[in-house]
Write a protein that holds these residues in place. Structure first.
Motif: not given
Lengths: 538, 516
Positions: A357-364
């Motif tokens: 979830s943290r990684l996805k947020r960084s990508v976003r």
């Protein structure tokens, strides 16, 4: 879930209250009102409560819930003297039989329709499409006991319901609508199940079709019931529920001897449950008399045994009571779901997010900052979108579902770029530039991974833009990459690069090949980046 | 493209742009000043040029201002819209021009005139026919009666006075008349329609000119050099109007549906829940059997669940799940009866609910307290239509602790929905194979009434006992797409996954109102 039609006049007569009061309280009893018509209401009851699948059964329960009656209904049986035998050859085909005789019925058209509805709902919920149990009702006036349940040769002939001429059972599987619908249940059996009377007249070819001979009509007063199946418990449940409903409709239940065993058994079962366990489950502080009173409203027999225990009489038709907690749920329903205090427990825990979830947020954050709009494409897609339209070789590790609904949703996505290309296609008449991205799960083999992709579609989209986005994305995600020449056929030769992290190729970027653009109906260049993030989660 | 001319609910007067209401005399000077500033340099130059003339054609004004007539019309239109400083009148004018052939004859004379001049009093027909204009000219000579022909000899018929056609051809500007009609007929002239504009100054415009206009050159861009040299102090920077909307920009944005999912995630994190994860591919064991879903349940069939090839491994202790299904294990339960098939548990499926993650999380964390949630994609074998999709997001929450009850579960549901913007919640009995008691929460939505939103219950002992869990597990699930329909006002769920980019562009990041 089965939808039961409750005719108002019949329901009001059986319950003894007006329709408005009944319909108003139905939801809090545990049902969904599907629609209200002038003369009836269609109600969805839950699949675990087949005893409610008839107007008679629903009325019996509602009389208790609405406070008109309490405690269990007991149905007595008297012996009919009629005998039934089961052919041992049915073992491995359809070995179980339940039966009863019901006399003194006065069925109008409405009652017959209601009975057919109950039969169909039981076929669905208990019979699993007639597999575990199938039900037949026969006008007793036209047949002669004793009856035999046989494993018959497949070429035996009789006149099936709704037909005028004899045909073989094998032919029925092709020619009769019910034969075609249920042929899969018997097709491979060496012999077919068949019920005949003392004069070798055919009553039924279970689970396919009854004979025309024993059709039930408004003239019928006495009925023979047969329930056949491959699951003893399901056969007993269906037999019991039908007998109980027909008894509520005014019939007298008489038992049949099946190879010396009396059927049906309408005897209740008994459980002794703990008041304390019930209170601990529900969060209530009931004493034994209060809990017993609630159970009697739900039409159980219930008597306190000391301060802590209650002896519960479970009526024969309550096939859903498998465990003490099933009894406790009825306590909660009778108590009223609206009356609970409804306060969360003080369970203290410390929140924690998943790394993905943290990684996805960084990508976003990175891609939104670069001006891209997020999209959330489907996981299921087609081989054409994933591979041929992308000019890519099919990936043997792509996961295919066994029975897709359509080729458009037959394969799980192995990467996200093809789905973004498809989204550009859906939006090809929308204003340019279009900058889109997606981040989400991919599947390779049976393993779930994480990927992202970004596309930019406009008149000046080119290699530099793709490289710029790839570079920015990798920098923001802390991926130390090297770019090498790529041979991905989805991109133009000499205008494509591969992203290598820790010696492994994890991404590709460049100008999308004109043939790919053509395959997706696009007439502007597309700069694209695709990145597999699975390794970042390990 | 969207119209960007006006913005509703916004009064132009409020932004200092004049609307022409000059009723208050005391403010006139200041108002005039502001009006003049609001004009572009080109508009002010046009007013200045127009003032001594009163009115003029666009072409003439264009010459004076060094601009094209089209540009002049554009400036004048802005002056006209802007408080009626000028008026623009559109006129259709007809003009005439000579064709190439006509221009040649205007220089050299009409063919019959040239032919007539090419011989003396008489000539032979053969001789005349050798003249290059003979084919046109001889006919006209005869028609105009300038010659007579007898026995192959051509003879002049006396004086040949110039006709209307020749007189018309001789004048610089073609004017309508019988001569011009003749030229038009002979294809020597053509008629043209042209649109012309006449521009007149109006009293309000004249008042501005009389008050004095600043006609210095305007600069569009404040430059690096101007800042370095300080020349910006003497520069006249172009002033812009704020009653015209700017070019529409769309920021890069998180998807509207993802924002909704993030909002739910944040609520659960705020409430102290730990996030669970897991693969999209699950075994039948975890997706169904461990949840006490009977092996012949219709939801497990090929029609409802996406089955995959391959065989999954079963976890240690799977036999306890088998015992529970067959006869209730060591609990008061009867179990489902029948024979539990190991092969069915090993079948792999695309997960049909996030509960498959909850049960594995509990298996890995059997000691209280546990508060955990997952939000993820799940799959059901349904054909795509506006309200059914084969995949969608589901939220799942569980609480396991000593002494938690059904009443606490209702409390968590009430709190969760309240934070999600639904203060009114009611609870109805429900049924799920793996919970007892079960409940269907409903929220009150203005205009729709009570709307079912999710399902919940206490995990059955048949679910918890084989995992060795000793305390109750409260669980609830919620189809997020249904919530999206309520919150984003969607009629068609496909919009979430096959989004119309314009919908994403136009859905604002922050949602207003909603009682939140």
């Amino acid at each position: 879930m089965p939808v039961i039609t409750l005719p108002y006049r019949y329901l009001e007569r059986l319950v003894g209250l007006d329709r408005e009061t009944i319909v108003d309280r139905l939801p809090m009893f545990g049902s969904d009102i599907e629609r209200r018509e002038e003369d009836h209401v269609d109600v969805e009851f839950f699949a675990n409560r087949p005893d409610l699948f008839s107007t008679e059964g629903a009325a019996r329960a509602l009389r208790g819930f609405l406070g008109l009656e309490e405690g269990p209904v007991r149905y007595g049986t008297t012996p009919s003297g009629i005998a039934f035998s089961i052919d041992p050859g049915l073992t491995g085909i359809r070995p179980y039989l339940g039966s009863a005789v019901i006399r003194g019925l006065a069925l109008d058209e409405e009652a017959i329709v209601s009975l057919m509805g109950l039969q169909e709902s039981l076929h669905w919920a208990v019979g699993r499409g007639r597999k575990k149990v199938a039900i037949g009702l026969h006008d007793l006036a036209h047949i002669m006991p004793p009856f035999q349940y046989l494993a018959s040769p497949r070429d035996r002939s009789f006149v099936p319901l709704d037909f005028e001429e004899e045909m073989t059972m094998e032919a029925m599987l092709e020619a009769h609508p019910k034969g075609r619908a249920f042929a899969h249940l018997v097709r491979d059996a060496p012999r077919f199940p068949l019920i005949v009377d003392a004069n070798d007249q055919v009553l039924s070819f279970p689970p396919i079709i009854n004979g025309e001979l024993t059709r039930v009509s408004t003239a019928t007063t006495d009925v023979l019931l047969d329930c056949t199946g491959i699951d003893r418990r399901a056969v007993e449940t269906a037999t019991t529920i039908l007998c109980a409903a027909l008894a509520e409709a005014g019939g007298r239940i008489e038992s049949v001897e099946i190879d010396g065993v009396v059927s049906p058994s309408l005897e209740p079962s008994f459980r002794e449950v703990s008041v304390d366990e019930c209170n601990r489950l529900l969060g209530l502080g009931l004493d034994a008399p209060a809990m017993a009173a609630l159970l009697r409203r739900m039409r159980f027999g219930a008597e306190p045994v000391g301060a802590e225990r209650i002896r519960v009489e479970v009526p024969c038709y309550r096939s859903d009571i498998m465990h003490d907690w099933d009894v406790f749920e009825d306590v909660a329903i009778a108590y009223g779901y609206g009356r609970f205090e409804a306060v969360p427990s003080r369970t203290a825990t410390i929140a924690e997010e998943r790394p993905e979830s943290r990684l996805k947020r960084s990508v976003r954050e990175a891609l939104c900052g670069l001006g891209h709009l997020e999209t959330m494409p489907f996981v299921l897609t087609s081989e054409a979108v994933l591979f041929s339209q992308m000019r890519r070789e099919p990936d043997p590790r792509a996961l295919r579902v066994l029975h897709p609904i359509s080729e458009e949703q037959a394969v799980a996505r192995t990467s996200l770029l093809p789905l973004l290309m498809e989204l550009l296609e859906y939006n090809r008449f929308r204003e340019l530039p279009q900058r889109l991205f997606a981040v989400g799960e991919t599947i390779t083999g049976f393993e779930t991974g994480l990927g992202t992709a970004a596309v930019s579609c406009h008149g000046a989209a080119d290699f530099s833009e793709a490289y710029g986005v790839a570079d920015a994305l990798c920098r923001e995600l802390g991926l130390a990459y090297t770019a090498v020449e790529s041979n991905d056929p989805a991109f133009i030769e000499g205008r494509r690069g591969a992203l290598v992290v820790d010696g492994v190729t994890v991404g590709v970027f460049g100008e999308v090949h004109p043939e790919v653009l053509g395959a997706f109906g696009l007439d502007h260049p597309v700069a694209a980046v695709e990145l597999d993030l699975s390794a970042q989660l390990q | 493209m969207r119209e960007r001319e006006t913005e509703p609910g916004r009064s132009p007067g409020a932004d200092g742009i004049p609307l022409g209401d000059a009723s208050n005399g005391a403010d006139t000077m200041e108002r005039t000043d502001r009006e003049a500033q609001a004009l572009s340099l080109n508009e002010r130059r046009l007013l200045a040029a127009l003032a001594p003339l009163g009115q003029a054609g666009a072409a003439a004004l264009g010459c004076a201002l060094g601009a094209t007539p089209d540009a002049v019309v554009q400036y004048a239109s802005l002056l006209a819209q802007n408080g009626g400083l000028a008026a623009v009148e559109r006129k259709v004018e007809t003009s005439y021009a000579l064709t190439d052939e006509g221009r040649r004859y205007a220089a050299d004379g009409l063919p019959e005139r040239q032919l007539l001049a090419s011989f003396g009093d008489r000539a032979s027909m053969t001789e005349l026919k050798s003249h290059p204009l003979a084919s046109i000219g001889i006919g006209w000579l005869r028609r105009k009666g300038w010659i007579a022909i007898r026995d192959g000899v051509v003879e002049k018929a006396g004086e040949a006075p110039a006709g209307e056609d020749e007189r018309a051809l001789a004048v610089d500007t073609l004017v309508d008349g019988p001569g011009l009609r003749e030229l038009l007929k002979r294809g020597l002239a053509v008629e043209r329609e042209s649109v012309g504009y006449r521009i007149a100054i109006m009293p309000a415009g004249r008042a501005l000119v009389e008050a004095g206009l600043d006609l210095r050159e305007e600069l569009g861009q404040l430059t690096h050099e101007m800042l370095l040299t300080g020349s910006w102090r003497d520069a006249l920077l172009r002033q812009y109007r704020v009653d015209r909307l700017p070019r529409r920009l769309v920021p890069g944005k998180v998807h509207p549906y993802q924002r909704l999912l993030d909002e739910m995630r944040q609520i659960l994190l705020d409430m102290g829940f730990i996030e669970m994860g897991g693969g999209l591919v699950q075994s039948g064991f975890w997706n169904f059997d461990a949840l006490f879903q009977p092996q012949d349940h219709p939801a497990r069939e090929m029609q409802d669940t996406f089955h995959l090839g391959g065989e999954a491994d079963l976890p240690e202790g799977w036999e306890r799940v088998r015992a529970m299904h067959e006869h209730g294990g060591e609990t008061t339960s009867t179990g489902w009866g029948g024979t539990w098939q190991e092969a069915k548990a090993r079948q792999q499926v695309l997960r049909t609910h996030a509960t498959a993650l909850s049960i594995q999380h509990l298996a890995a964390h059997p000691n209280p307290p546990v508060k955990a949630f997952a939000i993820g994609r799940v799959f059901r074998r349904e054909a795509i239509d506006p309200t059914h999709l084969p995949e969608f997001e589901q939220l799942e929450g569980i609480v396991m602790d000593e002494g938690v009850t059904f009443s606490h579960l209702l409390g968590f549901l009430r709190e969760f929905y309240r934070r999600l913007g639904f203060p009114q919640v009611r609870f109805r009995p429900g049924y799920f194979p793996y919970t007892e008691p079960s409940v269907e929460p409903e929220v009150f939505v203005e205009g729709l009434g009570w709307v079912e939103l999710g399902g919940a219950g206490v995990f059955r002992e048949e679910v918890t006992a084989p995992l060795g869990l000793e305390h109750p597990v409260l669980a609830w699930g919620l189809g997020a797409s249904r919530l999206a329909m309520l919150r984003l006002g969607l009629k068609d769920l496909r919009q979430l996954y096959r989004s119309d980019i314009d919908w994403c562009r136009e859905t604002p990041i922050r949602r207003g109102g909603g009682g939140r």
